[in-house]
Design a protein around this motif. Structure first.
Motif, PDB file in Angstrom:
ATOM      1  N   LEU A   1      44.549 -59.722 -42.736  1.00 48.99           N
ATOM      2  CA  LEU A   1      44.225 -59.764 -41.308  1.00 48.99           C
ATOM      3  C   LEU A   1      43.883 -58.362 -40.790  1.00 48.99           C
ATOM      4  CD1 LEU A   1      44.214 -62.070 -39.163  1.00 48.99           C
ATOM      5  CD2 LEU A   1      46.438 -61.221 -38.436  1.00 48.99           C
ATOM      6  N   VAL A   2      44.668 -57.383 -41.216  1.00 47.67           N
ATOM      7  CA  VAL A   2      44.398 -55.995 -40.831  1.00 47.67           C
ATOM      8  C   VAL A   2      43.006 -55.581 -41.283  1.00 47.67           C
ATOM      9  CG1 VAL A   2      45.073 -53.594 -41.241  1.00 47.67           C
ATOM     10  CG2 VAL A   2      46.838 -55.329 -40.838  1.00 47.67           C
ATOM     11  N   ASN A   3      42.676 -55.901 -42.537  1.00 49.68           N
ATOM     12  CA  ASN A   3      41.377 -55.513 -43.082  1.00 49.68           C
ATOM     13  C   ASN A   3      40.232 -56.239 -42.379  1.00 49.68           C
ATOM     14  OD1 ASN A   3      42.614 -53.841 -44.931  1.00 49.68           O
ATOM     15  ND2 ASN A   3      42.588 -55.345 -46.583  1.00 49.68           N
ATOM     16  N   MET A   4      40.447 -57.521 -42.074  1.00 51.99           N
ATOM     17  CA  MET A   4      39.384 -58.284 -41.409  1.00 51.99           C
ATOM     18  C   MET A   4      39.074 -57.732 -40.031  1.00 51.99           C
ATOM     19  SD  MET A   4      39.888 -62.296 -42.333  1.00 51.99           S
ATOM     20  CE  MET A   4      41.631 -62.335 -41.976  1.00 51.99           C
ATOM     21  N   SER A   5      40.110 -57.442 -39.278  1.00 49.86           N
ATOM     22  CA  SER A   5      39.896 -56.913 -37.942  1.00 49.86           C
ATOM     23  C   SER A   5      39.144 -55.585 -38.002  1.00 49.86           C
ATOM     24  CB  SER A   5      41.241 -56.723 -37.226  1.00 49.86           C
ATOM     25  OG  SER A   5      41.055 -56.140 -35.950  1.00 49.86           O
ATOM     26  N   ALA A   6      39.607 -54.683 -38.860  1.00 52.31           N
ATOM     27  CA  ALA A   6      38.940 -53.383 -38.989  1.00 52.31           C
ATOM     28  C   ALA A   6      37.491 -53.562 -39.400  1.00 52.31           C
ATOM     29  CB  ALA A   6      39.685 -52.516 -40.004  1.00 52.31           C
ATOM     30  N   SER A   7      37.234 -54.492 -40.313  1.00 55.11           N
ATOM     31  CA  SER A   7      35.882 -54.717 -40.804  1.00 55.11           C
ATOM     32  C   SER A   7      34.957 -55.225 -39.709  1.00 55.11           C
ATOM     33  CB  SER A   7      35.928 -55.725 -41.966  1.00 55.11           C
ATOM     34  OG  SER A   7      34.638 -55.969 -42.483  1.00 55.11           O
ATOM     35  N   LEU A   8      35.423 -56.190 -38.924  1.00 55.15           N
ATOM     36  CA  LEU A   8      34.574 -56.756 -37.876  1.00 55.15           C
ATOM     37  C   LEU A   8      34.256 -55.729 -36.791  1.00 55.15           C
ATOM     38  CD1 LEU A   8      36.216 -60.296 -37.612  1.00 55.15           C
ATOM     39  CD2 LEU A   8      33.966 -59.752 -38.555  1.00 55.15           C
ATOM     40  N   TRP A   9      35.240 -54.906 -36.442  1.00 57.16           N
ATOM     41  CA  TRP A   9      34.961 -53.867 -35.447  1.00 57.16           C
ATOM     42  C   TRP A   9      34.062 -52.788 -36.044  1.00 57.16           C
ATOM     43  CZ3 TRP A   9      35.261 -55.403 -30.870  1.00 57.16           C
ATOM     44  CH2 TRP A   9      36.278 -56.265 -30.441  1.00 57.16           C
ATOM     45  N   ALA A  10      34.164 -52.577 -37.356  1.00 53.87           N
ATOM     46  CA  ALA A  10      33.262 -51.625 -38.006  1.00 53.87           C
ATOM     47  C   ALA A  10      31.821 -52.121 -37.949  1.00 53.87           C
ATOM     48  CB  ALA A  10      33.688 -51.396 -39.457  1.00 53.87           C
TER      49      ALA A  10
ATOM     50  N   PHE B   1      37.980 -63.556 -45.288  1.00 47.25           N
ATOM     51  CA  PHE B   1      36.925 -64.517 -44.986  1.00 47.25           C
ATOM     52  C   PHE B   1      37.135 -65.809 -45.772  1.00 47.25           C
ATOM     53  CE2 PHE B   1      33.082 -65.742 -47.452  1.00 47.25           C
ATOM     54  CZ  PHE B   1      32.351 -66.417 -46.495  1.00 47.25           C
ATOM     55  N   PHE B   2      37.470 -65.693 -47.058  1.00 44.92           N
ATOM     56  CA  PHE B   2      37.679 -66.883 -47.878  1.00 44.92           C
ATOM     57  C   PHE B   2      39.009 -67.551 -47.541  1.00 44.92           C
ATOM     58  CE2 PHE B   2      38.584 -69.450 -51.575  1.00 44.92           C
ATOM     59  CZ  PHE B   2      37.341 -69.992 -51.873  1.00 44.92           C
ATOM     60  N   LYS B   3      40.044 -66.752 -47.321  1.00 46.62           N
ATOM     61  CA  LYS B   3      41.356 -67.348 -47.055  1.00 46.62           C
ATOM     62  C   LYS B   3      41.387 -68.074 -45.715  1.00 46.62           C
ATOM     63  CE  LYS B   3      44.026 -64.256 -49.992  1.00 46.62           C
ATOM     64  NZ  LYS B   3      45.006 -63.143 -50.064  1.00 46.62           N
ATOM     65  N   ILE B   4      40.740 -67.509 -44.711  1.00 44.63           N
ATOM     66  CA  ILE B   4      40.674 -68.210 -43.429  1.00 44.63           C
ATOM     67  C   ILE B   4      39.796 -69.448 -43.563  1.00 44.63           C
ATOM     68  CG2 ILE B   4      39.715 -68.102 -41.096  1.00 44.63           C
ATOM     69  CD1 ILE B   4      40.733 -65.308 -40.839  1.00 44.63           C
ATOM     70  N   GLY B   5      38.593 -69.258 -44.069  1.00 42.75           N
ATOM     71  CA  GLY B   5      37.635 -70.360 -44.102  1.00 42.75           C
ATOM     72  C   GLY B   5      38.062 -71.521 -44.967  1.00 42.75           C
ATOM     73  N   GLU B   6      38.711 -71.230 -46.114  1.00 42.07           N
ATOM     74  CA  GLU B   6      38.989 -72.289 -47.083  1.00 42.07           C
ATOM     75  C   GLU B   6      40.469 -72.618 -47.245  1.00 42.07           C
ATOM     76  OE1 GLU B   6      36.445 -73.991 -48.133  1.00 42.07           O
ATOM     77  OE2 GLU B   6      35.158 -72.593 -47.057  1.00 42.07           O
ATOM     78  N   VAL B   7      41.337 -71.620 -47.268  1.00 40.70           N
ATOM     79  CA  VAL B   7      42.769 -71.899 -47.466  1.00 40.70           C
ATOM     80  C   VAL B   7      43.381 -72.487 -46.202  1.00 40.70           C
ATOM     81  CG1 VAL B   7      44.994 -70.935 -48.136  1.00 40.70           C
ATOM     82  CG2 VAL B   7      42.898 -70.081 -49.217  1.00 40.70           C
ATOM     83  N   LEU B   8      43.142 -71.856 -45.060  1.00 39.14           N
ATOM     84  CA  LEU B   8      43.654 -72.403 -43.802  1.00 39.14           C
ATOM     85  C   LEU B   8      43.160 -73.824 -43.569  1.00 39.14           C
ATOM     86  CD1 LEU B   8      43.509 -69.817 -40.848  1.00 39.14           C
ATOM     87  CD2 LEU B   8      45.502 -71.064 -41.681  1.00 39.14           C
ATOM     88  N   SER B   9      41.920 -74.073 -43.926  1.00 40.09           N
ATOM     89  CA  SER B   9      41.304 -75.368 -43.623  1.00 40.09           C
ATOM     90  C   SER B   9      41.746 -76.488 -44.551  1.00 40.09           C
ATOM     91  CB  SER B   9      39.782 -75.247 -43.705  1.00 40.09           C
ATOM     92  OG  SER B   9      39.362 -75.063 -45.050  1.00 40.09           O
ATOM     93  N   GLY B  10      42.492 -76.141 -45.620  1.00 39.65           N
ATOM     94  CA  GLY B  10      42.927 -77.167 -46.554  1.00 39.65           C
ATOM     95  C   GLY B  10      41.944 -77.457 -47.662  1.00 39.65           C
ATOM     96  N   ASN B  11      40.904 -76.661 -47.790  1.00 37.90           N
ATOM     97  CA  ASN B  11      39.942 -76.833 -48.873  1.00 37.90           C
ATOM     98  C   ASN B  11      40.377 -76.163 -50.170  1.00 37.90           C
ATOM     99  OD1 ASN B  11      38.006 -78.396 -47.645  1.00 37.90           O
ATOM    100  ND2 ASN B  11      36.508 -76.765 -47.389  1.00 37.90           N
ATOM    101  N   PHE B  12      41.328 -75.238 -50.077  1.00 36.80           N
ATOM    102  CA  PHE B  12      41.662 -74.420 -51.239  1.00 36.80           C
ATOM    103  C   PHE B  12      43.165 -74.185 -51.294  1.00 36.80           C
ATOM    104  CE2 PHE B  12      41.085 -70.887 -54.236  1.00 36.80           C
ATOM    105  CZ  PHE B  12      39.943 -71.296 -54.932  1.00 36.80           C
TER     106      PHE B  12
END
Length: 571
Positions: A96-105, A66-77
């Motif tokens: 990515l594996v953990n995020m997908s599993a979490s959202l489907w959970a 959540f943090f790496k997508i929201g902030e690192v990808l976006s250039g904020n971090f």
């Protein structure tokens, strides 16, 4: 960990109310040994306890990504060699594996809760309780799909885990189109609005949580598939639902920006939707672990922080008109200090028992190095030491476990959604209400009462997209949200989104320790990267790949999406 049939297992867990272990306040849960699904759901209290785990446990594995997508990808971090820095994420990436599993959970938890309330609720359970609990589950379901569509794009719609497992087609579902998914989210939130009360117990989702999220969904959807402009009707709906929150919820901004992110404000009026964590490792998943990833070593006494060598980006500092190659902090926007700690910053709410936390003193004298290639470290998501945790909430934390809420939708976000939706496709706007809420966000940022602020040169007298775009960045920086602004910009202005990302200062400094220790800047020793790598960002960069584990489970994820008739779904 093997994920063979993991989604089937998730459903089974949800059906027996996973995580019914002791917690606090409205997150209280009975011990699982005392109940099973057949004798649970017999009282109002038990029904609320059943939905409580969805406020934390199934989201846990989404935290880091959540943090790496929201902030690192976006250039904020800045995050070193992370593939999220360079847009080189592949299908085996563990986050990515953990995020997908979490959202489907999360989706499975929500579906299981809805089903159990309908089938298992006893005669003593009030109708209002049933509707409220189902409404809360629907908002969390909508939030999970809102992340799924903005991360992966086209995904399957799993409306009922139990029905689809019994039919034998759970792992052979086709993806829905992106418009289908947004329509499904909207349908889900509209039903939640019908069921939820205007005012719920403190900290719980209410009708205005759903209105606020629906406004953000409409703002995002409004540009999809269009070229250079956005759908006027959907912009109008975004403004309409945001205004319901603004005018009717009774909520207001907290007076002090940094207070939003303190333990004392876990359930503040400004927070519309948040993960609610508990500083406990039993079970491991109800705890907030972000401080461990983001704080400097030795920040807590549990030896559980390793967030050195990363930090808020130089580009984000530029946005705040800040400069790590200066010993003086003259910026008057208080959000900067509440977002990133830099040279000369002292925090009285961290290490209160030691007289406060001084970033430069700690780095130079305790760590004996500057553990940030950008000259800044993260502030949001941090609690401090154990004493700070006790002062904030009345009890201590544990290793990798704090109780600090993670706010996913705040009132100030809704204010800025309203301003942007009212501006719409126009070049500028002087709409009075839009200016009012926009300037309330800015007034708080500068620590000036709104009535006084509107007469200053800092107040906006007209709005433009660029003004609102930048204000969103400053207001929500390091809260895991910025990348999704780029996703929705890419929907209708793809080249603009790509160009802005490529133009960012995403690299690091050399020689910061020498500068901060001596107090004298030698540009031959201390300087920004002279040959920064420009990431290869393309249109494909705005959706992330499905994890290999998902592709193994469902071969149709590699095939084109199939149009779904959303009217066939109902709750």
């Amino acid at each position: 960990m093997k994920r063979i049939n993991i989604l089937s297992k998730i459903l089974s867990i949800a059906l027996v109310v996973l995580g019914l272990l002791s917690c606090e306040e409205f997150l209280d849960r009975p011990t699982i040994d005392n109940y099973n699904v057949d004798n649970f759901y017999q009282t109002d209290e038990q029904c609320f306890q059943a939905v409580n785990p969805i406020y934390n446990s199934p989201w846990y594995d989404f935290q880091r990504g959540f943090f790496k997508i929201g902030e690192v990808l976006s250039g904020n971090f800045y995050w070193g060699a992370s593939p999220y820095m360079t847009f080189t994420i592949n299908s085996t990436d563990q986050d990515l594996v953990n995020m997908s599993a979490s959202l489907w959970a999360v989706n499975a938890y929500c579906n299981g809760t809805l089903e159990n309330i309908d089938l298992k609720a006893g005669p003593e359970v009030s109708e209002q309780t049933k509707l409220t609990v189902k409404g809360e589950a629907l908002v969390w379901k909508a939030m999970a799909y809102f992340y799924l569509v903005r991360i992966f794009g086209e995904v399957p719609i799993v409306h009922s885990n139990s029905a689809e497992i019994s039919e034998g087609d759970y792992n052979s579902k086709y993806k829905a189109t992106i418009p289908n998914i947004y329509d499904y989210i909207i349908m889900t939130l509209e039903q939640a609005i019908e069921w939820l009360p205007e005012k719920n117990e403190t900290g719980r989702i209410d009708r205005y949580s759903a209105y606020g999220l629906l406004s953000k969904v409409y703002l995002t959807k409004s540009g999809y598939g269009l070229d250079g402009s956005r759908n006027a009707d959907e912009l109008q709906k975004a403004a309409q639902y945001a205004l319901k929150v603004i005018d009717n919820s009774g909520r207001d901004l907290l007076p002090v920006y940094s207070d939003v992110f303190r333990l004392e404000s876990n359930d503040s009026q400004e927070s519309l939707l948040a993960w609610k964590w508990k500083a406990s490792r039993d079970p491991w998943t109800q705890n907030n672990s972000l401080q461990s990833d983001l704080a400097l070593p030795k920040f807590s006494e549990f030896a559980d922080t390793w967030g050195g060598y990363n930090g808020p980006s130089v580009d984000l500092q530029d946005a705040f008109n800040e400069n790590a190659l200066s010993l003086n902090r003259e910026n008057t926007d208080r959000r900067r200090k509440a977002t990133m700690m830099m040279y000369s910053d002292n925090y009285d709410y961290f290490w209160a028992d030691k007289g406060g936390f001084d970033w430069a003193d700690f780095c130079l004298n305790e760590l004996n190095e500057i553990q940030s290639p950008t000259g800044a470290n993260c502030v949001k998501h941090l609690v401090g030491n154990n004493n700070d945790h006790v002062l904030g909430i009345g009890y201590g934390m544990q290793g990798m476990a704090t109780s600090l809420s993670t706010h996913l939708l705040r009132l100030s976000d809704v204010y800025l959604i309203y301003a942007e939706a009212v501006l719409g496709n126009d070049a500028s706007s002087s709409d009075a209400k839009a200016l009012e809420v926009f300037n309330k966000v800015r007034a708080r940022a500068y620590g000036i009462d709104y009535a006084e602020f509107v007469g200053t040169s800092l107040a906006a007298t007209s709005l433009s997209f660029d003004k609102i775009w930048k204000e969103r960045r400053l207001e929500l920086a390091c809260e895991g949200d910025r990348w999704y602004d780029y996703v929705r910009l890419h929907y209708y202005k793809p080249q603009e989104a790509i160009a802005e990302l490529k133009a960012q200062r995403r690299s690091s400094y050399t020689g910061l320790f020498s500068f901060y220790e001596s107090g004298t800047l030698d540009t031959d020793v201390t300087y920004y990267d002279k040959n920064p790598v420009i990431p290869n960002i393309t249109d494909d960069s705005f959706t992330l790949p499905f994890p290999d584990t998902d592709l193994t489970m469902n071969k149709h994820l590699m095939e084109p999406a199939v149009e779904h008739n959303i009217s066939e779904y109902s709750y």
